[in-house]
Design an enzyme around this catalytic site. Structure first.
Site, mmCIF file in Angstrom:
data_model
loop_
_atom_site.group_PDB
_atom_site.id
_atom_site.type_symbol
_atom_site.label_atom_id
_atom_site.label_comp_id
_atom_site.label_asym_id
_atom_site.label_seq_id
_atom_site.Cartn_x
_atom_site.Cartn_y
_atom_site.Cartn_z
ATOM 1 N N ASN A 84 0.885 -1.181 0.043
ATOM 2 C CA ASN A 84 0.030 -0.044 -0.037
ATOM 3 C C ASN A 84 0.950 1.167 -0.016
ATOM 4 O O ASN A 84 1.243 1.715 0.935
ATOM 5 C CB ASN A 84 -0.854 -0.111 1.268
ATOM 6 C CG ASN A 84 -1.843 1.232 1.295
ATOM 7 O OD1 ASN A 84 -1.956 1.864 0.500
ATOM 8 N ND2 ASN A 84 -2.606 1.307 2.080
ATOM 9 N N ASP A 85 1.212 1.562 -1.139
ATOM 10 C CA ASP A 85 2.272 2.868 -1.307
ATOM 11 C C ASP A 85 1.936 4.002 -0.698
ATOM 12 O O ASP A 85 2.622 5.015 -0.265
ATOM 13 C CB ASP A 85 2.740 2.949 -2.788
ATOM 14 C CG ASP A 85 3.456 1.824 -3.341
ATOM 15 O OD1 ASP A 85 4.103 1.108 -2.782
ATOM 16 O OD2 ASP A 85 3.492 1.831 -4.702
ATOM 17 N N CYS A 86 0.644 4.267 -0.576
ATOM 18 C CA CYS A 86 0.383 5.451 0.259
ATOM 19 C C CYS A 86 0.290 5.476 1.729
ATOM 20 O O CYS A 86 0.399 6.540 2.234
ATOM 21 C CB CYS A 86 -1.196 5.583 -0.140
ATOM 22 S SG CYS A 86 -1.676 5.847 -1.870
#
Length: 607
Positions: free
Chosen positions: A487-489
């Site tokens: 989940n890069d965010c």
């Protein structure tokens, strides 16, 4: 509102209105040449790399939607229209777009004239074919004009959008066969050995290669000056913006039809074979382009190429099929899911309508994940892709987050430090070995950071991937998240007070406190695969050591990552829990739940 339906017999999705909520696109190409095409003929083409070898332009974040494509304008009396509706947006009497396996078919009808455009990238070729069939469905003779149109990109898509001082001075073209063959050769003289060709298999009544001449002063795609006036200007681009446009005057008796084959091609020459005659004369070697165009210069040849493409997809999708009582399940598993998986293999996330192809390249993590969906379809190419990915890895087991498909080198502009990346390489390798039984991949000499002098066998890459997690644990014994996990965010480590600084490259990715429960679940799941690989290689001591590390991680997850009812999301830089019922943002995050459950963490405890 219903915009279309599936045609299961033909493996097509049929779109019945051009006004879809967003452009609905198809990905054409299976090897090195690719085109993206929307249901209104918008899109762009490139060879291997959407950033470094872009053939045509597309405008992102544009108004109106879906601006620029491979367009065909029909000038019938005072009416101007397109088979795919855009860009003129003239109301059609009938419209249909069929997105199939590697091809799309657009059918438009207006005032007793039918235009059917078949768009595909043939196998074994570096080109896109547009087959345009025109039929007079009225009871009177029709005389009208057709204008083709593409706008060339000056090869490097990022530079093309930014370096105007140079770009407005470098555009170059050659015109041959009376305008039927238009060659885009920008920078070919200086530093390239490739060019593009846009050709039609018929004599033309005019052509244009200069955008301003075609559109007119302050003109736009919806109503180009040349089309409105029904007269090409035979312009020759010299600098500014090169385009390709052919003008065909067509006469059809009632019931008569004619077909034209347009080809947009990419051609490379060996450095010592770039020119005809002296280099200073500047005449490009068109022999390979002539050979390319000759392969598709008749309707019969184009139809045969389309049949070959369809046979390829039928065979490929036939590797794995199911038969159930639920037609929707069969449809998605047998056709569309596998088709999507192959598209992601071909392009990863490097090109789409939401990713410009300029800033990404192929994802390390993305490409490893994609293998899980198609390794059974093309195991040989999957093997090659795994080794390409591994070759961009660093010596400590970490990795560039993305790499360029043309150069196959890591993308320093995006950076590294996404600490789930190394474990995805184990996931991909394990999936390949399970599917094929080919353990010889482990012995392949594989570079680090694309440097052959640093190569080891591929098994060592997996070992360093596994040990990278062991060597990067946080205060609770969970894996450090680095810049981010899947989940890069969720960025817990890298901070900035300056606008425009990217968390992907700014700040310390090795922050010691932020930890990921998701990576812990990955480590357990794919660590078990790594143990099996070690044992098959006879590395029993290494397998035992790895197994102990996995057991310890399971215990750590239960001690520090279990919230009593669900798995935590993470610990942040301040050692605070993320995704806990104890805090305001108490939520169940799917990434850690999914992987910890798949890894069977807590199973023995009845959780």
């Amino acid at each position: 509102m219903k915009f279309g339906h599936f045609d299961d017999q033909n493996k097509e999705y049929v779109i019945t209105s051009p006004r879809t909520p967003l452009p609905w696109i198809n990905y054409l190409g299976c090897e090195n040449f690719f085109s993206l095409v929307s249901n209104t003929c918008g899109g762009y083409s490139f060879y291997k790399d959407a950033k470094l070898l872009r053939l045509t332009r597309y405008r992102y974040n544009n108004v109106p939607y879906d601006s620029n494509g491979h367009y065909y304008y029909i000038k019938d009396g005072d009416t101007i229209w397109n088979p795919g509706w855009m860009p003129s947006k003239t109301e059609l009497d009938s419209y249909e777009c069929r997105h199939g396996m590697g091809y799309s078919v657009f059918t438009g009808i207006k005032n007793g004239l039918m235009a059917q455009l078949t768009d595909f990238v043939p196998m074994g070729s570096t080109c896109e074919i547009n087959k345009l069939t025109l039929k007079n469905t009225s009871d009177k003779k029709k005389v009208f004009s057709v204008f083709s149109y593409v706008e060339f990109c000056l090869w490097n898509a990022m530079d093309d959008m930014t370096n105007f001082q140079r770009n407005f001075s470098t555009g170059e073209v050659e015109i041959h066969a009376g305008g039927s063959q238009l060659f885009h050769k920008t920078e070919y003289r200086e530093r390239r050995n490739h060019y593009a060709v846009y050709a039609v298999n018929a004599s033309v009544d005019g052509f244009d290669t200069d955008r301003d001449s075609f559109l007119g002063a302050y003109g736009e795609n919806s109503a180009p000056s040349v089309v409105v006036n029904d007269q090409s200007k035979n312009s020759v681009a010299s600098g500014w913006a090169p385009v390709g446009s052919h003008h065909l005057k067509v006469a059809l008796e009632p019931g008569e039809e004619k077909t034209y084959i347009f080809v947009l091609g990419y051609v490379e020459n060996p450095v010592n074979e770039k020119w005809v005659g002296r280099a200073e004369d500047g005449i490009i070697n068109r022999a390979p382009a002539d050979a390319l165009l000759a392969r598709f210069d008749t309707t019969e040849k184009a139809d045969a190429a389309l049949a070959e493409l369809k046979a390829y997809w039928d065979k490929l999708l036939g590797h794995f099929t199911i038969a159930s009582s639920e037609e929707k399940l069969d449809r998605m598993v047998n056709v569309w899911h596998q088709y999507q998986c192959m598209v992601t293999f071909n392009m990863s996330r490097s090109a789409s309508y939401f990713e410009s192809g300029i800033g990404r390249g192929m994802g390390f993590r993305d490409s490893c994940q994609d293998l899980l969906g198609f390794v059974h379809l093309i195991p040989d190419r999957a093997r090659e892709r795994i080794l390409d990915i591994a070759a961009t890895q660093f010596e400590d087991g970490s990795a560039y987050h993305q790499y360029q498909p043309l150069t196959k080198k890591g993308n320093a502009d995006i950076g590294s430090g996404f600490n789930d990346d190394p474990l995805w390489l184990i996931a991909a390798a394990a999936a390949y070995i399970k599917e094929t039984g080919d353990y010889s991949i482990l012995d392949e000499s594989t570079p680090y950071d694309s440097d052959p002098s640093k190569a080891t066998d591929f098994m060592e890459h997996l070992r360093r991937s596994f040990n990278y997690t062991i060597n990067h644990l946080g205060p609770h014994g969970l894996p450090q998240i680095g810049r981010a996990d899947w989940n890069d965010c969720l960025n817990l480590n890298c901070f900035s007070e300056e606008p425009g600084e990217s968390f992907q490259t700014f700040g310390p990715s090795e922050g010691p406190n932020a930890e990921s429960v998701f990576i812990a679940g990955m480590f357990v799941k794919y660590g078990k695969d790594y143990v099996k690989i070690c044992r098959h290689k006879g590395l029993c001591d290494e397998a035992d050591t790895a197994q102990k590390a996995i057991k310890q991680m399971e215990k750590t997850v239960m001690d520090a990552g279990w919230d009593g009812e669900w798995y935590l999301r993470a610990y942040d830089h301040y050692k605070h829990k993320i995704g806990s019922k104890e805090c305001e943002d108490g939520k169940i995050f799917i990434e850690p739940q999914g992987f910890c459950v798949i890894a069977e963490i807590g199973k023995d405890e009845g959780l």
